[in-house]
Design a protein around this motif. Structure first.
Motif, short mmCIF file in Angstrom:
data_model
loop_
_atom_site.label_atom_id
_atom_site.label_comp_id
_atom_site.label_asym_id
_atom_site.label_seq_id
_atom_site.Cartn_x
_atom_site.Cartn_y
_atom_site.Cartn_z
N TYR A 1 10.05 -1.00 -11.96
CA TYR A 1 8.93 -0.77 -11.34
C TYR A 1 7.62 -0.48 -12.21
O TYR A 1 7.61 0.05 -12.88
CB TYR A 1 8.46 0.31 -9.92
N PRO A 2 6.17 -1.06 -12.08
CA PRO A 2 5.02 -0.67 -12.90
C PRO A 2 4.74 0.85 -12.86
O PRO A 2 3.99 1.58 -11.78
CB PRO A 2 4.41 -1.67 -12.36
N SER A 3 4.89 0.81 -14.66
CA SER A 3 4.36 2.82 -14.34
C SER A 3 2.85 3.20 -13.42
O SER A 3 2.70 4.23 -13.23
CB SER A 3 4.83 2.95 -15.69
N LEU A 4 2.27 1.62 -14.41
CA LEU A 4 1.02 2.14 -13.35
C LEU A 4 0.36 2.11 -12.47
O LEU A 4 -0.63 2.31 -11.66
CB LEU A 4 0.23 0.68 -14.03
N LEU A 5 1.08 1.39 -12.01
CA LEU A 5 1.01 1.22 -10.18
C LEU A 5 1.67 2.44 -9.71
O LEU A 5 0.98 2.55 -8.36
CB LEU A 5 1.76 -0.01 -9.97
N LYS A 6 2.29 3.08 -9.87
CA LYS A 6 2.85 4.25 -9.40
C LYS A 6 1.11 6.00 -9.52
O LYS A 6 1.44 6.34 -8.27
CB LYS A 6 3.85 4.81 -10.19
N LYS A 7 0.55 4.83 -10.08
CA LYS A 7 -0.80 5.96 -9.75
C LYS A 7 -1.49 6.22 -9.29
O LYS A 7 -2.70 6.35 -9.13
CB LYS A 7 -0.69 5.60 -11.50
N ILE A 8 -1.76 5.05 -8.65
CA ILE A 8 -2.19 4.09 -7.83
C ILE A 8 -2.34 5.05 -6.15
O ILE A 8 -1.51 4.85 -6.18
CB ILE A 8 -3.09 2.33 -7.46
N LYS A 9 -3.73 5.02 -5.47
CA LYS A 9 -3.69 5.28 -3.78
C LYS A 9 -2.82 4.41 -3.00
O LYS A 9 -2.75 3.07 -3.16
CB LYS A 9 -5.01 5.07 -3.54
N ASP A 10 -1.81 4.99 -2.68
CA ASP A 10 -0.86 3.79 -1.61
C ASP A 10 -0.61 2.96 -2.48
O ASP A 10 -0.30 1.27 -2.49
CB ASP A 10 -2.25 3.13 -1.01
N PRO A 11 0.67 3.15 -3.61
CA PRO A 11 1.58 1.78 -4.27
C PRO A 11 1.98 1.39 -3.47
O PRO A 11 2.91 2.11 -2.37
CB PRO A 11 1.80 2.54 -5.48
#
Length: 392
Positions: free
Chosen positions: A86-96
């Motif tokens: 799972y993309p680590s950057l995507l975990k940082k956005i609102k409501d991944p």
């Protein structure tokens, strides 16, 4: 699949992808799928709808595994929030997204510089050239290119990456097994065959819907270190992606307009005035990422070796190729435009910046930029990291 993967898949089958109630429950449970599953199964959250409570009772483990088997046979990988892929950057956005469905290579979503490239579906020749000119060197140097698999700018970005031997990821506004628009089916095949992937949080057979595109744009900017806007009008959907990138704290780049009066570049002009980095070359993007310690090693692949060359006026660090070109007579091809011929003649006398070329050749900014991009793409001139152009 692991037990946890079963639970993640159960969550999206019951609650459906991009459900604000699912995002809230997951956040309340610290993104612990098992805890969220218990809350939903037992109907403990008052925001749950009657349909969601009914599906929680109807969707059993066997149903989940049947769906997982369907995905596997279709070549779709299931990448849950807990997966190592799972993309680590995507975990940082609102409501991944709770789950990503990936058609193609699901590995390599972490560790490399990632750049999202967006722009109009009705791309101009200048826009297509700019996409090719900027994407190819970045892709060759290891940057993963993300786009939406639409016509125009998206297509130009994906193809430039593939032709450069790079890896590209497509995020369509539909499920991974669907194709939208229909005419991009050949592009979809090339993306997968080249080692890239088509990715969506929607169930694999979901059709494209207009309401989902803004959410898709947030995922595209969220998976990336930066977003590059190639060509956008005043009301372009690409500005939504740019806004998402800004809100997510990611880098934002925009191609400078070739004509400041052009409506098709009104969005780009607005972005640059608002602080976006003006992308006149791949090094403009690479240097910003390098400063953020993103892919520091790949930037050097864009740089040229230099030697010291002294002239009567000053001593400057000039690449060997540049120094050689400055010493030789200029051969100007007949098929160049008058503006291009003027620029080549000027560079025959020595290296110049865009600004000095404008002054020396009597050109406005848009005309100068369009000409130097065309000349650089044809291999007649080159650009240093500091923005200086030279022959060769």
């Amino acid at each position: 699949m692991s037990d946890n993967a079963d639970i993640w898949l159960w969550l999206v089958m019951v609650m459906k992808p991009n459900n604000p109630r699912l995002h809230k429950i997951l956040a309340d449970c610290g993104y612990n799928a098992a805890k969220a599953g218990v809350v939903i199964r037992d109907g403990r959250d008052p925001s749950l709808t009657s349909g969601e409570i009914s599906r929680a009772k109807a969707v059993r483990l066997g149903t989940v595994r049947e769906f997982a088997s369907f995905c596997e046979k279709a070549g779709v990988k299931i990448v849950s929030f807990e997966s190592e892929n799972y993309p680590s950057l995507l975990k940082k956005i609102k409501d991944p997204p709770a789950v990503l469905f990936v058609l193609g290579n699901e590995r390599g979503l972490n560790g490399s510089p990632i750049l999202t490239v967006v722009g109009t579906r009705n791309a101009s020749d200048y826009g297509k050239k700019a996409a090719d000119y900027l994407v190819k060197p970045l892709a060759k140097a290891g940057t993963v290119i993300v786009s939406g698999m639409a016509s125009g700018t998206d297509r130009a970005a994906h193809l430039a990456c593939i032709e450069a031997g790079g890896r590209t990821l497509a995020f369509p506004g539909c499920g991974a097994l669907e194709t939208h628009p229909a005419e991009s089916d050949d592009l979809k095949k090339r993306i997968i065959e080249s080692g890239g992937a088509v990715i969506s949080e929607l169930l694999p057979d979901a059709k494209a819907t207009t309401w989902y595109f803004k959410r898709r744009d947030a995922i595209m900017s969220g998976i990336s270190h930066g977003t590059l806007v190639i060509e956008a009008g005043e009301k372009s959907g690409s500005l939504v992606t740019a806004d998402c990138a800004k809100n997510q704290g990611r880098e934002l780049f925009a191609v400078p307009p070739h004509d400041i009066t052009s409506e098709s570049y009104a969005g780009n002009a607005f972005l640059i005035r608002s602080g976006a980095v003006s992308a006149c070359g791949a090094s403009d993007i690479a240097e910003i990422l390098k400063k953020k310690n993103i892919g520091a090693g790949f930037v050097e692949m864009l740089e040229k070796p230099v030697i010291s060359v002294k002239s009567e006026e000053k001593s400057a660090e000039i690449p060997a190729k540049e120094a050689h070109a400055a010493k030789n007579s200029v051969n100007i091809p007949d098929d160049l435009s008058e503006t291009e011929k003027t620029i080549v003649k000027a560079l025959g006398e020595g290296p110049e910046t865009t600004e000095s070329l404008m002054e020396k050749c009597g050109l406005d900014y848009g005309t100068a930029i369009e000409a130097v991009i065309s000349l650089e793409m044809s291999g007649l001139i080159s650009r240093r990291n500091d923005g200086v152009y030279f022959l060769g």
